[in-house]
Design a protein around this motif. Structure first.
Motif, PDB file in Angstrom:
ATOM      1  N   PRO A  26       0.823  -1.204   0.000  1.00 53.41           N
ATOM      2  CA  PRO A  26       0.000   0.000   0.000  1.00 53.41           C
ATOM      3  C   PRO A  26       0.859   1.256   0.000  1.00 53.41           C
ATOM      4  CG  PRO A  26       0.073  -0.922   2.195  1.00 53.41           C
ATOM      5  CD  PRO A  26       0.814  -1.888   1.309  1.00 53.41           C
ATOM      6  N   ILE A  27       0.389   2.287  -0.671  1.00 50.02           N
ATOM      7  CA  ILE A  27       1.092   3.561  -0.676  1.00 50.02           C
ATOM      8  C   ILE A  27       0.837   4.327   0.622  1.00 50.02           C
ATOM      9  CG2 ILE A  27       1.378   5.755  -1.888  1.00 50.02           C
ATOM     10  CD1 ILE A  27       2.399   3.321  -3.385  1.00 50.02           C
ATOM     11  N   PHE A  28      -0.384   4.198   1.155  1.00 50.04           N
ATOM     12  CA  PHE A  28      -0.752   4.974   2.337  1.00 50.04           C
ATOM     13  C   PHE A  28      -1.356   4.076   3.406  1.00 50.04           C
ATOM     14  CE2 PHE A  28      -3.871   7.449   4.794  1.00 50.04           C
ATOM     15  CZ  PHE A  28      -3.040   8.429   5.310  1.00 50.04           C
ATOM     16  N   THR A  29      -0.947   4.278   4.644  1.00 51.22           N
ATOM     17  CA  THR A  29      -1.537   3.580   5.794  1.00 51.22           C
ATOM     18  C   THR A  29      -1.673   4.581   6.936  1.00 51.22           C
ATOM     19  OG1 THR A  29       0.639   2.887   6.592  1.00 51.22           O
ATOM     20  CG2 THR A  29      -0.570   1.323   5.212  1.00 51.22           C
ATOM     21  N   SER A  30      -2.679   4.376   7.773  1.00 47.15           N
ATOM     22  CA  SER A  30      -2.847   5.223   8.945  1.00 47.15           C
ATOM     23  C   SER A  30      -3.585   4.445  10.017  1.00 47.15           C
ATOM     24  CB  SER A  30      -3.617   6.503   8.604  1.00 47.15           C
ATOM     25  OG  SER A  30      -4.942   6.196   8.192  1.00 47.15           O
ATOM     26  N   ALA A  31      -3.406   4.857  11.263  1.00 45.23           N
ATOM     27  CA  ALA A  31      -4.054   4.182  12.369  1.00 45.23           C
ATOM     28  C   ALA A  31      -4.208   5.138  13.535  1.00 45.23           C
ATOM     29  CB  ALA A  31      -3.257   2.957  12.813  1.00 45.23           C
ATOM     30  N   LEU A  32      -5.229   4.890  14.351  1.00 38.99           N
ATOM     31  CA  LEU A  32      -5.446   5.676  15.559  1.00 38.99           C
ATOM     32  C   LEU A  32      -6.066   4.789  16.620  1.00 38.99           C
ATOM     33  CD1 LEU A  32      -6.752   9.228  16.080  1.00 38.99           C
ATOM     34  CD2 LEU A  32      -7.979   7.356  17.182  1.00 38.99           C
ATOM     35  N   SER A  33      -5.603   4.915  17.843  1.00 32.13           N
ATOM     36  CA  SER A  33      -6.231   4.227  18.969  1.00 32.13           C
ATOM     37  C   SER A  33      -6.316   5.208  20.129  1.00 32.13           C
ATOM     38  CB  SER A  33      -5.440   2.979  19.366  1.00 32.13           C
ATOM     39  OG  SER A  33      -4.160   3.342  19.844  1.00 32.13           O
ATOM     40  N   ALA A  34      -7.410   5.125  20.854  1.00 33.03           N
ATOM     41  CA  ALA A  34      -7.630   6.023  21.984  1.00 33.03           C
ATOM     42  C   ALA A  34      -8.321   5.253  23.103  1.00 33.03           C
ATOM     43  CB  ALA A  34      -8.474   7.220  21.562  1.00 33.03           C
ATOM     44  N   ARG A  35      -8.058   5.677  24.323  1.00 33.59           N
ATOM     45  CA  ARG A  35      -8.644   5.013  25.481  1.00 33.59           C
ATOM     46  C   ARG A  35      -8.980   6.061  26.532  1.00 33.59           C
ATOM     47  NH1 ARG A  35      -9.382  -0.033  27.076  1.00 33.59           N
ATOM     48  NH2 ARG A  35      -9.320  -0.603  29.283  1.00 33.59           N
ATOM     49  N   TYR A  36     -10.163   5.932  27.110  1.00 32.02           N
ATOM     50  CA  TYR A  36     -10.629   6.889  28.109  1.00 32.02           C
ATOM     51  C   TYR A  36     -11.090   6.141  29.353  1.00 32.02           C
ATOM     52  CZ  TYR A  36     -13.166  10.725  30.302  1.00 32.02           C
ATOM     53  OH  TYR A  36     -13.600  11.687  31.176  1.00 32.02           O
ATOM     54  N   ARG A  37     -10.598   6.582  30.516  1.00 35.11           N
ATOM     55  CA  ARG A  37     -10.998   5.990  31.789  1.00 35.11           C
ATOM     56  C   ARG A  37     -12.145   6.798  32.359  1.00 35.11           C
ATOM     57  NH1 ARG A  37      -8.760   6.897  36.946  1.00 35.11           N
ATOM     58  NH2 ARG A  37      -6.935   7.872  35.989  1.00 35.11           N
ATOM     59  N   ILE A  38     -13.353   6.267  32.234  1.00 34.03           N
ATOM     60  CA  ILE A  38     -14.538   6.958  32.736  1.00 34.03           C
ATOM     61  C   ILE A  38     -14.530   6.976  34.255  1.00 34.03           C
ATOM     62  CG2 ILE A  38     -17.055   6.945  32.758  1.00 34.03           C
ATOM     63  CD1 ILE A  38     -16.969   5.547  30.056  1.00 34.03           C
ATOM     64  N   LEU A  39     -14.263   5.819  34.851  1.00 37.51           N
ATOM     65  CA  LEU A  39     -14.150   5.659  36.291  1.00 37.51           C
ATOM     66  C   LEU A  39     -12.872   4.876  36.568  1.00 37.51           C
ATOM     67  CD1 LEU A  39     -17.834   4.607  37.110  1.00 37.51           C
ATOM     68  CD2 LEU A  39     -16.807   6.870  37.493  1.00 37.51           C
ATOM     69  N   PRO A  40     -12.383   4.871  37.795  1.00 41.10           N
ATOM     70  CA  PRO A  40     -11.178   4.082  38.089  1.00 41.10           C
ATOM     71  C   PRO A  40     -11.308   2.615  37.701  1.00 41.10           C
ATOM     72  CG  PRO A  40     -11.643   5.574  39.900  1.00 41.10           C
ATOM     73  CD  PRO A  40     -12.808   5.672  38.968  1.00 41.10           C
ATOM     74  N   VAL A  41     -12.552   2.112  37.611  1.00 39.05           N
ATOM     75  CA  VAL A  41     -12.754   0.694  37.307  1.00 39.05           C
ATOM     76  C   VAL A  41     -13.399   0.472  35.934  1.00 39.05           C
ATOM     77  CG1 VAL A  41     -12.905   0.013  39.720  1.00 39.05           C
ATOM     78  CG2 VAL A  41     -14.984   0.758  38.527  1.00 39.05           C
ATOM     79  N   TRP A  42     -13.600   1.543  35.176  1.00 37.04           N
ATOM     80  CA  TRP A  42     -14.318   1.418  33.895  1.00 37.04           C
ATOM     81  C   TRP A  42     -13.574   2.162  32.803  1.00 37.04           C
ATOM     82  CZ3 TRP A  42     -19.657   3.986  32.526  1.00 37.04           C
ATOM     83  CH2 TRP A  42     -20.091   3.482  31.291  1.00 37.04           C
ATOM     84  N   ASN A  43     -13.234   1.464  31.723  1.00 37.84           N
ATOM     85  CA  ASN A  43     -12.524   2.040  30.581  1.00 37.84           C
ATOM     86  C   ASN A  43     -13.287   1.781  29.289  1.00 37.84           C
ATOM     87  OD1 ASN A  43      -9.650   2.766  31.714  1.00 37.84           O
ATOM     88  ND2 ASN A  43     -10.158   0.757  32.539  1.00 37.84           N
ATOM     89  N   ILE A  44     -13.138   2.694  28.351  1.00 35.52           N
ATOM     90  CA  ILE A  44     -13.617   2.473  26.989  1.00 35.52           C
ATOM     91  C   ILE A  44     -12.469   2.795  26.038  1.00 35.52           C
ATOM     92  CG2 ILE A  44     -16.047   2.929  27.499  1.00 35.52           C
ATOM     93  CD1 ILE A  44     -15.659   5.716  26.312  1.00 35.52           C
ATOM     94  N   GLY A  45     -12.480   2.151  24.891  1.00 38.98           N
ATOM     95  CA  GLY A  45     -11.435   2.383  23.913  1.00 38.98           C
ATOM     96  C   GLY A  45     -11.969   2.244  22.505  1.00 38.98           C
ATOM     97  N   THR A  46     -11.322   2.908  21.579  1.00 39.24           N
ATOM     98  CA  THR A  46     -11.682   2.772  20.175  1.00 39.24           C
ATOM     99  C   THR A  46     -10.413   2.783  19.348  1.00 39.24           C
ATOM    100  OG1 THR A  46     -13.060   3.663  18.374  1.00 39.24           O
ATOM    101  CG2 THR A  46     -11.902   5.257  19.751  1.00 39.24           C
ATOM    102  N   SER A  47     -10.490   2.197  18.189  1.00 37.45           N
ATOM    103  CA  SER A  47      -9.339   2.167  17.291  1.00 37.45           C
ATOM    104  C   SER A  47      -9.819   1.986  15.868  1.00 37.45           C
ATOM    105  CB  SER A  47      -8.374   1.034  17.667  1.00 37.45           C
ATOM    106  OG  SER A  47      -9.032  -0.215  17.608  1.00 37.45           O
ATOM    107  N   PHE A  48      -9.049   2.522  14.954  1.00 35.44           N
ATOM    108  CA  PHE A  48      -9.339   2.283  13.541  1.00 35.44           C
ATOM    109  C   PHE A  48      -8.036   2.329  12.765  1.00 35.44           C
ATOM    110  CE2 PHE A  48      -9.397   6.943  13.448  1.00 35.44           C
ATOM    111  CZ  PHE A  48      -8.684   7.215  12.280  1.00 35.44           C
ATOM    112  N   TYR A  49      -8.050   1.761  11.597  1.00 39.53           N
ATOM    113  CA  TYR A  49      -6.924   1.920  10.689  1.00 39.53           C
ATOM    114  C   TYR A  49      -7.422   1.924   9.261  1.00 39.53           C
ATOM    115  CZ  TYR A  49      -6.904  -3.092   9.516  1.00 39.53           C
ATOM    116  OH  TYR A  49      -7.237  -4.347   9.076  1.00 39.53           O
ATOM    117  N   TRP A  50      -6.628   2.547   8.418  1.00 47.34           N
ATOM    118  CA  TRP A  50      -6.926   2.632   6.998  1.00 47.34           C
ATOM    119  C   TRP A  50      -5.707   2.143   6.237  1.00 47.34           C
ATOM    120  CZ3 TRP A  50     -10.369   3.113   3.247  1.00 47.34           C
ATOM    121  CH2 TRP A  50      -9.924   3.449   1.966  1.00 47.34           C
ATOM    122  N   VAL A  51      -5.927   1.245   5.277  1.00 47.45           N
ATOM    123  CA  VAL A  51      -4.870   0.741   4.403  1.00 47.45           C
ATOM    124  C   VAL A  51      -5.276   1.051   2.973  1.00 47.45           C
ATOM    125  CG1 VAL A  51      -3.647  -1.300   3.585  1.00 47.45           C
ATOM    126  CG2 VAL A  51      -4.204  -1.069   6.009  1.00 47.45           C
TER     127      VAL A  51
END
Length: 570
Positions: A469-494
């Protein structure tokens, strides 16, 4: 004693672990992180590991299956963001050092993960790392079996003291995949199984010393085999020395011993055994000077390489120079340099990048006479780091994956149904740019993103960058809503890739273009009773059956739900 027999014995002795092949449970170097795999197969992305799903990120010792050489440009696997593996620091992180996780999902998926840490003394411990990911169901668009399984394990003994530390590991890896991407539908139905089993194992270790001239060494011994009497063995040893001069100045000397031998039972179109051997002896001396605002490394690489028992060998030389200047404290560091590399090309690693290789390859080393790069990097607010870099490389015998020719004889093997790939080699240039940022915007929010543009030109004007591939990209993020609860998302493009159709060797090449693909993932985890965490992963949320390789669609929308238990071994 035959090579394959030796490898089998080695894998069995090194780790008491075995995966039954009949069990139904069943990656150009892209410098980006990756999310959880949404494909039928980890067979497509077998190097990845399923993310950890809790607020406590246990520091696992990584399984050492690959060599320490810098990857060549063509070894591409869609690297996705590990959103769930971004650590969220809390006081509870140091309470537990071991865990066991189990999960299941649609496509009859099973996921298991365990890390056991056993303290032996105040200065030593033993750890065991195990993971399994499999899918028993087939891809909806596939006409043959397409289930997969990926199981790996490693045991590591570590010891440390004020003057030294060392680690010794034994590992084993089993992968089950299928050549289900049959292009010529007229050959269906196919009565024979199109499966392939890969088994590899070995030992590795490293020693680091803080005093004296001898700085340390790294080594590994890895063997591999498959269902078609292919076998491979590689030994790599890298000692290093340092000689202190004046304050802030020293001489470094790194040695390289790398031996590879292997065989394939036959060529693609003829029952002729293929044997390959390659040996490197190398030295990489360098003068290093460091100061508060700059650092300089001036060195070179000198290798003696010999292949396939040929008469005599060849010397390979390349520069190894880097300059960096701290322009604005640590917020802006300008750097640049020129280096090179000589790398073994192994069946073990290439089958990880593309599991649909036929076991009929011609393998040879890849040589990079020079790799020129320049960029800026630094640390911003809240420990946020960035890196912007441009590069220009000359690569000799750069490997690329290309579809095998049609096989018209009646004695077909599972990889003879217009469904497999082989490696081709071209001399050319690779040039482009990469940008990456990573860090935390707050104690709760972490982010990691990268993008890369990579173009090629070849000595043969009509040659294409096959499956790159000529172009690739990616992103991942994570957020701690509470000390015991996390959410995360990620994507990539090829981006889009060029491939060819399986045609007769005497027919003109027919090019095809594989569309670029986008992959979106979401994860969440919740910890209760201190030791227990429940988690859920939503992978490939758009449900696209995209193709990384021609005629190999992946699984659509996937759900994985499970639990993890943390504990200590006293």
């Amino acid at each position: 004693m035959k090579l394959l027999y030796k490898i089998s014995i080695l894998s069995s002795v090194l780790f008491v672990f075995r995966v039954q092949a009949q069990d139904k449970l069943g990656t150009i170097s892209v410098d980006i992180v990756k999310p959880y795999t949404p494909t039928i197969a980890d067979v497509q992305k077998p190097t990845e590991q399923t993310p950890k799903k809790d607020t406590i990120a246990v520091a696992k010792k990584q399984v050492t299956y690959s060599s320490q050489s810098v990857p060549v440009t063509s070894t591409f696997v869609p690297e996705k963001g590990k959103a769930a593996r971004i650590p969220v620091v809390s006081k509870r992180d140091s309470l537990y050092h071991s865990y066991i996780a189990l999960a299941g999902g649609n496509y009859s998926s099973l996921y298991g993960d365990a890390f056991l840490s056993l303290p032996l003394s105040a200065t030593s411990d033993l750890s065991v790392d195990f993971s399994h990911h499999s899918s028993q169901s087939n891809v909806k668009a596939a006409d043959t079996d397409s289930n997969f399984a990926h199981t790996q394990a490693q045991a590591t003994y570590s010891q440390w003291a004020e003057a030294y530390q060392y680690h010794v590991s034994a590992n084993v890896l089993h992968r089950l995949s299928h050549w289900y991407g049959v292009e010529q539908k007229a050959l269906l139905p196919i009565a024979a199984s199109l499966k392939q089993n890969y088994l590899s194992g070995g030992i590795s270790g490293d020693l680091k010393l803080t005093k004296g001239v001898f700085e340390g060494l790294d080594f590994f011994l890895q063997g591999a085999k498959d269902d078609f009497d292919s076998g491979e063995l590689q030994f790599n040893l890298c000692p290093s020395l340092r000689f202190a001069l004046k304050e802030g100045q020293l001489i470094q000397l790194r040695g390289v011993v790398d031996y590879l031998q292997g065989r394939f039972d036959r060529a693609f179109s003829a029952p002729v055994e293929l044997v390959y051997k390659s040996a490197f002896l190398g030295l990489r001396p360098a003068y290093v000077r460091t100061a508060p605002n700059y650092s300089v490394r001036i060195g070179l690489g000198a290798y003696y390489a010999k292949q396939n028992d040929g008469e005599g060998g060849k010397f390979k030389l390349f520069p190894d120079v880097e300059l960096s200047y701290n322009a604005i404290k640590k917020s802006l560091i300008a750097y640049g340099g020129i280096t090179g590399n000589l790398q073994q090309l192994t069946y073990r690693e290439q089958s990880l990048e593309n599991p649909y290789l036929s076991p009929t390859q011609y393998l040879q080393p890849t040589y990079t006479p020079y790799d020129i790069y320049a960029g800026i990097r630094g640390a911003l607010f809240q420990g946020f780091a960035y890196d912007l870099k441009g590069f220009y490389s000359h690569i000799i015998d750069m490997p690329m994956f290309q579809a095998n020719a049609q096989y018209t004889l009646a004695d077909r093997k599972p990889y003879h149904y217009d469904n497999s790939y082989h490696l081709i080699y071209q001399d050319g240039m690779s040039f482009g740019a990469k940008a990456s940022i990573q860090g935390k915007l707050s104690d709760r929010f972490h982010i990691d993103a990268s993008a890369k543009v990579n173009s090629y030109s070849f000595d043969w004007l009509r040659e294409q960058e096959w499956n790159l591939p000529i172009f690739t990209s990616a992103l991942s993020a994570r957020y701690r809503i509470l000390p015991v609860w996390n959410i995360g998302t990620s994507f990539y493009w090829v981006g889009a890739r060029k491939d060819i159709k399986h045609t007769l060797p005497t027919s003109p090449t027919e090019e095809v273009t594989l569309d670029g693909f986008f992959d979106l993932n979401f994860s969440t985890d919740y910890t209760f009773l201190k030791r227990w965490t429940v988690f859920a992963d939503l992978s490939n949320i758009t449900g696209a059956h995209y193709q990384r390789w021609t005629n190999y669609p992946v699984q659509g929308f996937q759900v994985l739900v499970g639990a993890k238990y943390r504990f200590n071994i006293r």
